[in-house]
Write a protein that holds these residues in place. Structure first.
Motif, PDB file in Angstrom:
ATOM      1  N   LEU A  53      -8.115   2.450  -3.141  1.00  0.00           N
ATOM      2  CA  LEU A  53      -8.199   1.439  -2.424  1.00  0.00           C
ATOM      3  C   LEU A  53      -7.154   1.321  -2.059  1.00  0.00           C
ATOM      4  CD1 LEU A  53      -9.276  -0.528  -0.209  1.00  0.00           C
ATOM      5  CD2 LEU A  53      -9.512  -1.969  -2.471  1.00  0.00           C
ATOM      6  N   LEU A  54      -5.832   1.343  -0.965  1.00  0.00           N
ATOM      7  CA  LEU A  54      -4.400   0.701  -0.423  1.00  0.00           C
ATOM      8  C   LEU A  54      -4.119  -0.260   0.221  1.00  0.00           C
ATOM      9  CD1 LEU A  54      -3.015   4.416  -0.197  1.00  0.00           C
ATOM     10  CD2 LEU A  54      -3.654   3.618  -2.114  1.00  0.00           C
ATOM     11  N   GLY A  55      -3.486  -1.493  -0.509  1.00  0.00           N
ATOM     12  CA  GLY A  55      -3.382  -2.244   0.048  1.00  0.00           C
ATOM     13  C   GLY A  55      -2.180  -2.759   0.854  1.00  0.00           C
ATOM     14  N   MET A  56      -1.762  -2.822   2.553  1.00  0.00           N
ATOM     15  CA  MET A  56      -0.337  -3.069   2.827  1.00  0.00           C
ATOM     16  C   MET A  56      -0.111  -4.034   3.659  1.00  0.00           C
ATOM     17  SD  MET A  56       1.974  -1.017   5.648  1.00  0.00           S
ATOM     18  CE  MET A  56       0.915  -2.228   6.862  1.00  0.00           C
ATOM     19  N   THR A  57       0.520  -5.155   2.507  1.00  0.00           N
ATOM     20  CA  THR A  57       0.627  -6.586   2.752  1.00  0.00           C
ATOM     21  C   THR A  57       1.928  -6.427   3.846  1.00  0.00           C
ATOM     22  OG1 THR A  57       0.423  -7.708   0.784  1.00  0.00           O
ATOM     23  CG2 THR A  57       1.755  -9.260   2.357  1.00  0.00           C
ATOM     24  N   TYR A  58       1.494  -6.798   5.230  1.00  0.00           N
ATOM     25  CA  TYR A  58       2.849  -6.467   6.185  1.00  0.00           C
ATOM     26  C   TYR A  58       3.288  -8.014   6.912  1.00  0.00           C
ATOM     27  CZ  TYR A  58       4.373  -5.193  10.613  1.00  0.00           C
ATOM     28  OH  TYR A  58       5.075  -4.473  11.270  1.00  0.00           O
ATOM     29  N   LEU A  59       4.590  -8.580   6.222  1.00  0.00           N
ATOM     30  CA  LEU A  59       4.956  -9.553   6.771  1.00  0.00           C
ATOM     31  C   LEU A  59       5.914  -9.226   8.532  1.00  0.00           C
ATOM     32  CD1 LEU A  59       5.359 -11.445   3.699  1.00  0.00           C
ATOM     33  CD2 LEU A  59       3.259 -11.781   5.347  1.00  0.00           C
ATOM     34  N   LEU A  60       5.639  -9.213   9.621  1.00  0.00           N
ATOM     35  CA  LEU A  60       6.485  -9.246  10.391  1.00  0.00           C
ATOM     36  C   LEU A  60       7.210 -10.203  10.734  1.00  0.00           C
ATOM     37  CD1 LEU A  60       6.653  -7.086  12.464  1.00  0.00           C
ATOM     38  CD2 LEU A  60       5.349  -8.964  14.044  1.00  0.00           C
ATOM     39  N   ALA A  61       7.390 -11.242  10.251  1.00  0.00           N
ATOM     40  CA  ALA A  61       8.555 -12.397  10.629  1.00  0.00           C
ATOM     41  C   ALA A  61       9.277 -12.364   9.483  1.00  0.00           C
ATOM     42  CB  ALA A  61       8.131 -13.585  10.175  1.00  0.00           C
ATOM     43  N   GLU A  62       9.235 -11.520   8.122  1.00  0.00           N
ATOM     44  CA  GLU A  62      10.687 -11.756   7.113  1.00  0.00           C
ATOM     45  C   GLU A  62      10.427  -9.826   7.227  1.00  0.00           C
ATOM     46  OE1 GLU A  62       7.037 -12.909   6.572  1.00  0.00           O
ATOM     47  OE2 GLU A  62       8.099 -14.878   6.720  1.00  0.00           O
ATOM     48  N   ASP A  63      10.260  -9.221   8.384  1.00  0.00           N
ATOM     49  CA  ASP A  63      10.583  -7.837   8.290  1.00  0.00           C
ATOM     50  C   ASP A  63      10.054  -7.095   6.773  1.00  0.00           C
ATOM     51  OD1 ASP A  63      11.193  -5.236   9.566  1.00  0.00           O
ATOM     52  OD2 ASP A  63      12.955  -5.432   8.516  1.00  0.00           O
ATOM     53  N   THR A  64       8.974  -7.205   6.344  1.00  0.00           N
ATOM     54  CA  THR A  64       8.507  -7.424   5.118  1.00  0.00           C
ATOM     55  C   THR A  64       7.712  -6.237   4.378  1.00  0.00           C
ATOM     56  OG1 THR A  64      10.015  -8.766   3.732  1.00  0.00           O
ATOM     57  CG2 THR A  64       8.375  -7.777   2.306  1.00  0.00           C
ATOM     58  N   TRP A  65       7.002  -5.128   3.912  1.00  0.00           N
ATOM     59  CA  TRP A  65       5.523  -4.735   3.946  1.00  0.00           C
ATOM     60  C   TRP A  65       6.311  -4.262   2.561  1.00  0.00           C
ATOM     61  CZ3 TRP A  65       9.731  -2.022   7.137  1.00  0.00           C
ATOM     62  CH2 TRP A  65       9.763  -1.367   6.866  1.00  0.00           C
ATOM     63  N   GLY A  66       4.201  -3.855   1.918  1.00  0.00           N
ATOM     64  CA  GLY A  66       4.715  -3.392   0.948  1.00  0.00           C
ATOM     65  C   GLY A  66       3.185  -2.523   0.289  1.00  0.00           C
ATOM     66  N   TRP A  67       2.932  -1.829  -0.315  1.00  0.00           N
ATOM     67  CA  TRP A  67       1.762  -0.888  -0.386  1.00  0.00           C
ATOM     68  C   TRP A  67       1.330  -1.129  -1.536  1.00  0.00           C
ATOM     69  CZ3 TRP A  67      -1.706   0.767   3.101  1.00  0.00           C
ATOM     70  CH2 TRP A  67      -0.829   1.655   3.894  1.00  0.00           C
ATOM     71  N   HIS A  68       0.113  -1.653  -2.125  1.00  0.00           N
ATOM     72  CA  HIS A  68      -0.306  -2.085  -3.887  1.00  0.00           C
ATOM     73  C   HIS A  68      -1.666  -1.118  -4.116  1.00  0.00           C
ATOM     74  CE1 HIS A  68      -2.618  -4.875  -0.907  1.00  0.00           C
ATOM     75  NE2 HIS A  68      -1.376  -5.092  -1.109  1.00  0.00           N
ATOM     76  N   ARG A  69      -2.103  -0.283  -5.065  1.00  0.00           N
ATOM     77  CA  ARG A  69      -2.868   0.396  -4.672  1.00  0.00           C
ATOM     78  C   ARG A  69      -4.281  -0.278  -6.254  1.00  0.00           C
ATOM     79  NH1 ARG A  69      -3.705   6.398  -8.513  1.00  0.00           N
ATOM     80  NH2 ARG A  69      -6.255   6.494  -7.722  1.00  0.00           N
ATOM     81  N   HIS A  70      -5.261  -0.453  -5.728  1.00  0.00           N
ATOM     82  CA  HIS A  70      -6.285  -1.315  -6.444  1.00  0.00           C
ATOM     83  C   HIS A  70      -7.236   0.076  -6.857  1.00  0.00           C
ATOM     84  CE1 HIS A  70      -5.256  -4.756  -4.591  1.00  0.00           C
ATOM     85  NE2 HIS A  70      -5.301  -3.849  -3.699  1.00  0.00           N
ATOM     86  N   GLU A  71      -7.957  -0.452  -8.387  1.00  0.00           N
ATOM     87  CA  GLU A  71      -8.282   0.123  -9.289  1.00  0.00           C
ATOM     88  C   GLU A  71     -10.088  -0.250  -9.680  1.00  0.00           C
ATOM     89  OE1 GLU A  71      -6.477   2.473 -12.042  1.00  0.00           O
ATOM     90  OE2 GLU A  71      -4.297   3.227 -11.008  1.00  0.00           O
ATOM     91  N   THR A  72     -10.895   1.333 -10.183  1.00  0.00           N
ATOM     92  CA  THR A  72     -12.463   0.410 -10.074  1.00  0.00           C
ATOM     93  C   THR A  72     -12.255   1.904 -10.926  1.00  0.00           C
ATOM     94  OG1 THR A  72     -14.295  -0.118  -9.156  1.00  0.00           O
ATOM     95  CG2 THR A  72     -13.498   2.028  -8.258  1.00  0.00           C
ATOM     96  N   GLU A  73     -13.693   1.524 -11.792  1.00  0.00           N
ATOM     97  CA  GLU A  73     -14.170   2.615 -12.553  1.00  0.00           C
ATOM     98  C   GLU A  73     -14.816   3.742 -11.945  1.00  0.00           C
ATOM     99  OE1 GLU A  73     -15.955   1.667 -16.398  1.00  0.00           O
ATOM    100  OE2 GLU A  73     -14.214  -0.309 -16.372  1.00  0.00           O
TER     101      GLU A  73
END
Length: 100
Positions: A53-73
């Protein structure tokens, strides 16, 4: 994955590759499911074919984004956002992908 917006300098649409700084999360993988949660944190959620599972926080007003990975067993199968509840839901299993 790209964003697209009108660019006055080119008088047309322009876009950026939003995976450039996180290519290690996408190389040799495909995205099976994608959904977007505008509130509370403007996150694109994606499930890869290998169950990550991947997530990307996307803040258009700040022209900023970052990907994060979430894990489970186990294995993430699906992701869905219910906008009215401001919640993201996943379907996962502890056994991993089916081999049948």
């Amino acid at each position: 994955m790209h964003d697209v917006k009108f660019d006055i300098q080119v008088e047309g649409l322009a876009g950026r590759d939003l995976t450039t700084f996180s290519s290690h999360l996408f190389e040799a993988h495909t995205l099976r499911k994608i959904d977007f949660a505008l509130q509370p944190n403007s996150i694109v959620w994606a499930v890869r074919e290998d169950g990550a599972l991947l997530g990307m926080t996307y803040l258009l007003a700040e022209d900023t984004w970052g990907w994060h990975r979430h894990e489970t067993e186990g294995f993430f199968w699906d992701v869905a956002v219910v906008q009215e509840a401001d919640r993201m839901s996943c379907i996962s299993s502890c056994a991993g992908p089916s081999t049948a």
